[in-house]
Motif scaffolding. Structure first.
Motif, mmCIF file in Angstrom:
data_model
loop_
_atom_site.group_PDB
_atom_site.id
_atom_site.type_symbol
_atom_site.label_atom_id
_atom_site.label_comp_id
_atom_site.label_asym_id
_atom_site.label_seq_id
_atom_site.Cartn_x
_atom_site.Cartn_y
_atom_site.Cartn_z
ATOM 1 N N ASP A 51 41.007 -22.274 35.143
ATOM 2 C CA ASP A 51 40.693 -23.176 34.020
ATOM 3 C C ASP A 51 39.695 -24.257 34.393
ATOM 4 N N HIS A 88 47.263 -21.222 38.265
ATOM 5 C CA HIS A 88 47.969 -22.510 38.273
ATOM 6 C C HIS A 88 49.224 -22.397 37.425
ATOM 7 N N HIS A 140 43.774 -14.311 26.154
ATOM 8 C CA HIS A 140 43.711 -15.617 26.809
ATOM 9 C C HIS A 140 43.159 -15.469 28.231
ATOM 10 N N HIS A 161 39.970 -17.361 27.730
ATOM 11 C CA HIS A 161 40.593 -18.647 27.406
ATOM 12 C C HIS A 161 40.031 -19.240 26.117
ATOM 13 N N ASP A 197 50.460 -21.125 30.039
ATOM 14 C CA ASP A 197 49.538 -20.124 29.501
ATOM 15 C C ASP A 197 48.875 -19.292 30.603
ATOM 16 N N HIS A 198 49.309 -19.509 31.853
ATOM 17 C CA HIS A 198 48.802 -18.711 32.983
ATOM 18 C C HIS A 198 49.936 -18.074 33.782
HETATM 19 ZN ZN LIG Z 1 44.900 -22.604 30.441
#
Ligand SMILES: [Zn+2]
Length: 266
Positions: A180, A94, A50, A232, A98-99
């Motif tokens: 992102d 951020h 990711h 990503h 998922d980060h």
């Molecule tokens: Zn993301």
């Protein structure tokens, strides 16, 4: 003596030496963690799946970017354990899960500071020494790496704001982690200020971020990197696939499509 040893055996010796070098290169590409490869003067990048990366600077500073590992379906099982990471800092673009998902756990386990949006980092409840809040335009130094926060067009609810990072290395090269973001005109200023040689490029598409075609346009329009590492994508069926990414870049040799868990040296 050395010359006499080398001369008769030279072809075989050189072949053996070349073999050893090839073997070392191969093992550094497949053994990223626990004993991170640290070729002097090189930038070592391991994709953890990711948007998660482990970057080792030419001087050996380990930076963990957007760690989301335990619940990340694209992270190899062998790399999910928080306790194996001992970075000099954890960088988070951020607050989305998922980060940021494993940032606090790894910070607590390793003692590493978290570098991220000032408003978000404050909410983690970490000791003050582990809070490195930034905002766009801000800079912090970790080991031999200077970290610049740059804009990103995205969300960061509930806390903070989305950012990208430019990592400025002591050898004069810069790496841009886009976060992102969607393409935006001020990418021209990021190029003017930092001229990144390596870009970790969001290409995920789907409902959340720019798709591979738009990401490719951003690079064509604003940047002149030597290396483009897409990220990503591929984590969920709703995101772009590796084939989509390759198609969008139409044979661009700067595109380095990595496999989660893979390490490359630049
Ligand atoms: Zn993301």
């Amino acid at each position: 003596m050395l010359r006499r040893l080398l001369r008769p055996a030279a072809p075989a010796l050189w072949l053996a030496m070349l073999g050893a070098v090839a073997l070392a290169a191969r093992s550094s590409a497949t053994n990223p963690l626990g004993h991170p490869p640290r070729p002097a003067g090189k930038i070592t990048i391991t994709w953890l799946g990711h948007a998660s990366f482990l970057v080792v600077s030419p001087g050996g500073t380990q930076l963990l970017l957007d760690p989301w590992l335990r619940q990340n379906p694209s992270t190899p099982d062998s790399l999910k354990d928080s306790s194996r990471y001992h970075p000099a800092a954890i960088l988070v673009t951020h607050s989305h899960f998922d980060h940021s998902g494993d940032a606090k756990a790894i910070a607590l386990a390793s003692g590493a500071p978290v570098v991220g949006s000032y408003d978000w980092v404050q909410t983690l409840g970490l000791p003050a020494a582990q809070v490195m809040g930034l905002n766009v335009g801000g800079t912090v130094k970790v080991g031999d790496v200077t970290i610049h926060a740059v804009p990103a067009v995205h969300g960061s609810v509930p806390d903070g704001r989305p950012m990208g990072f430019v990592l400025e290395f002591a050898d004069g090269r810069n790496l841009y982690d886009t976060g992102d973001t969607w393409i935006f005109g001020d990418m021209a200023l990021i190029q003017e200020l930092y001229r990144p040689a390596i870009i970790l490029l969001n290409v995920g598409g789907g409902p959340f971020t720019e798709n591979p075609q738009t990401a490719a346009l951003a690079v064509r329009k604003y940047f002149r990197p030597n290396v483009i590492i897409p990220m990503h994508y591929g984590t969920f069926p709703i995101l772009a696939s590796a084939a989509d990414v390759r198609a969008a870049f139409r044979g661009d040799r700067r595109l380095k499509v990595m496999t989660p868990g893979e390490t490359r040296v630049f």
